[in-house]
Design an enzyme around this catalytic site. Sequence first.
Site, PDB file in Angstrom:
ATOM      1  N   SER A   1      27.865  32.689  12.472  1.00 35.70           N
ATOM      2  CA  SER A   1      27.082  31.633  11.853  1.00 35.70           C
ATOM      3  C   SER A   1      27.619  31.463  10.447  1.00 35.70           C
ATOM      4  CB  SER A   1      25.613  32.088  11.807  1.00 35.70           C
ATOM      5  OG  SER A   1      24.869  31.302  10.908  1.00 35.70           O
TER       6      SER A   1
ATOM      7  N   TYR B   1      19.012  38.431  10.632  1.00 36.51           N
ATOM      8  CA  TYR B   1      20.022  37.500  11.176  1.00 36.51           C
ATOM      9  C   TYR B   1      21.293  37.545  10.327  1.00 36.51           C
ATOM     10  CZ  TYR B   1      21.662  33.067  13.278  1.00 36.51           C
ATOM     11  OH  TYR B   1      22.376  32.094  13.944  1.00 36.51           O
TER      12      TYR B   1
HETATM   13  P1  NAD Z   1      19.421  28.712  22.288  1.00 40.67           P
HETATM   14  O1  NAD Z   1      18.062  29.250  22.017  1.00 40.67           O
HETATM   15  O2  NAD Z   1      19.582  27.288  22.681  1.00 40.67           O
HETATM   16  O3  NAD Z   1      20.171  29.613  23.378  1.00 40.67           O
HETATM   17  C1  NAD Z   1      20.169  31.000  23.315  1.00 40.67           C
HETATM   18  C2  NAD Z   1      20.259  31.554  24.725  1.00 40.67           C
HETATM   19  O4  NAD Z   1      20.318  32.992  24.612  1.00 40.67           O
HETATM   20  C3  NAD Z   1      19.046  31.220  25.592  1.00 40.67           C
HETATM   21  O5  NAD Z   1      19.486  30.703  26.850  1.00 40.67           O
HETATM   22  C4  NAD Z   1      18.355  32.570  25.775  1.00 40.67           C
HETATM   23  O6  NAD Z   1      17.691  32.703  27.041  1.00 40.67           O
HETATM   24  C5  NAD Z   1      19.514  33.534  25.641  1.00 40.67           C
HETATM   25  N1  NAD Z   1      19.097  34.889  25.278  1.00 40.67           N
HETATM   26  C6  NAD Z   1      18.174  35.271  24.362  1.00 40.67           C
HETATM   27  N2  NAD Z   1      18.047  36.603  24.346  1.00 40.67           N
HETATM   28  C7  NAD Z   1      18.908  37.080  25.273  1.00 40.67           C
HETATM   29  C8  NAD Z   1      19.242  38.392  25.724  1.00 40.67           C
HETATM   30  N3  NAD Z   1      18.648  39.480  25.225  1.00 40.67           N
HETATM   31  N4  NAD Z   1      20.203  38.512  26.678  1.00 40.67           N
HETATM   32  C9  NAD Z   1      20.810  37.419  27.198  1.00 40.67           C
HETATM   33  N5  NAD Z   1      20.521  36.164  26.830  1.00 40.67           N
HETATM   34  C10 NAD Z   1      19.586  36.006  25.868  1.00 40.67           C
HETATM   35  O7  NAD Z   1      20.240  29.051  20.949  1.00 40.67           O
HETATM   36  P2  NAD Z   1      21.633  28.486  20.354  1.00 40.67           P
HETATM   37  O8  NAD Z   1      21.281  27.729  19.133  1.00 40.67           O
HETATM   38  O9  NAD Z   1      22.462  27.880  21.402  1.00 40.67           O
HETATM   39  O10 NAD Z   1      22.273  29.866  19.855  1.00 40.67           O
HETATM   40  C11 NAD Z   1      23.383  30.483  20.492  1.00 40.67           C
HETATM   41  C12 NAD Z   1      24.079  31.355  19.456  1.00 40.67           C
HETATM   42  O11 NAD Z   1      24.547  30.520  18.388  1.00 40.67           O
HETATM   43  C13 NAD Z   1      23.207  32.423  18.812  1.00 40.67           C
HETATM   44  O12 NAD Z   1      23.942  33.612  18.651  1.00 40.67           O
HETATM   45  C14 NAD Z   1      22.878  31.835  17.454  1.00 40.67           C
HETATM   46  O13 NAD Z   1      22.604  32.814  16.488  1.00 40.67           O
HETATM   47  C15 NAD Z   1      24.172  31.106  17.155  1.00 40.67           C
HETATM   48  N6  NAD Z   1      24.051  30.052  16.153  1.00 40.67           N
HETATM   49  C16 NAD Z   1      23.199  29.009  16.331  1.00 40.67           C
HETATM   50  C17 NAD Z   1      23.106  28.046  15.345  1.00 40.67           C
HETATM   51  C18 NAD Z   1      22.190  26.878  15.476  1.00 40.67           C
HETATM   52  O14 NAD Z   1      21.988  26.191  14.465  1.00 40.67           O
HETATM   53  N7  NAD Z   1      21.632  26.593  16.628  1.00 40.67           N
HETATM   54  C19 NAD Z   1      23.879  28.150  14.183  1.00 40.67           C
HETATM   55  C20 NAD Z   1      24.743  29.221  14.040  1.00 40.67           C
HETATM   56  C21 NAD Z   1      24.817  30.172  15.039  1.00 40.67           C
END
Ligand code: NAD
Length: 260
Positions: free
Chosen positions: A142, A155
């Site tokens: 991130s 985080y």
């Molecule tokens: P999201 O909530 O849309 O998807 C996350 C997925 O992870 C979900 O399908 C959930 O069921 C799954 N999950 C949660 N806990 C789990 C576990 N213990 N084992 C297996 N699966 C699990 O979120 P996203 O925004 O797509 O985030 C994905 C990644 O991107 C994360 O690591 C997040 O930190 C990172 N990220 C997101 C953003 C953002 O702005 N959305 C920015 C930077 C980084």
Amino acid sequence: MLLNGKVALITGAASGIGKDIALVYARAGAAVAIADINLDAAQKTADEINATGARAIGVAMDVTSEEAVNAGTRSVIDAFGRLDILISNAGIQIVNPLVDYSFADWKKMLAIHLDGAFLTTKAALPHMYKDDQGGTVIYMGSVHSHEASPLKSAYVTAKHGLLGLARVLAKEGAAHNVRSYVICPGFVRTPLVDKQIPEQARALGISEDEVIKKVMLGQTVDGVFTTVDDVAQTALFLASFPTAALTGQSFIVSHGWYMQ
Ligand code: NAD
């Protein structure tokens, strides 16, 4: 078809960023394993991909469980016979000021983001090291791998930690043609971010509109959210990059929010 013949295991791929990477990888010719704690949603994504004529399976995997990670990885090998790309992407967000952050939430955050990255890497590497066939490991970091924000102690700590893991893997994996990267997105409009908007508004005492305009997009160059496709195209570029020139690096995908 940049990923023809490749097999990718993507955690947290039932939703958001992971799901879009799966769709983009499948279109690029990869067979994809949609690994998620939510098996029903993972299977739905796999069905969507299979309907296009590409190959995908849904895999039940809680990334904090060594047993579940090892069993899920084994099922990918059973289905597709090899593993070339791991995207360690599963993640959640819990926001709270440090003084109120519960130890249980801290441990949960580090377990999903860091234990999950370690366990999936450890399970994937033997298949990539075999005959030095090599592979690509991408950690979903991130902007918070490089920058801090209030309310996000666990985080920010976990996302910084992924940089260290990727750098060690770049050095250990090189002899076996394994490369590692961290992708560092800015705010992407997924369920993870939608949940934070009212939470941050409450914690910071501002409106939801102000959270979006000031906290999330205030420092971008264009006031635009990073998209799932911005991230997926970066993941495609990295997995198809032909040499080890970029291994160990992190790539910030944030519409100019954070520049290194
Ligand atoms: P999201 O909530 O849309 O998807 C996350 C997925 O992870 C979900 O399908 C959930 O069921 C799954 N999950 C949660 N806990 C789990 C576990 N213990 N084992 C297996 N699966 C699990 O979120 P996203 O925004 O797509 O985030 C994905 C990644 O991107 C994360 O690591 C997040 O930190 C990172 N990220 C997101 C953003 C953002 O702005 N959305 C920015 C930077 C980084």
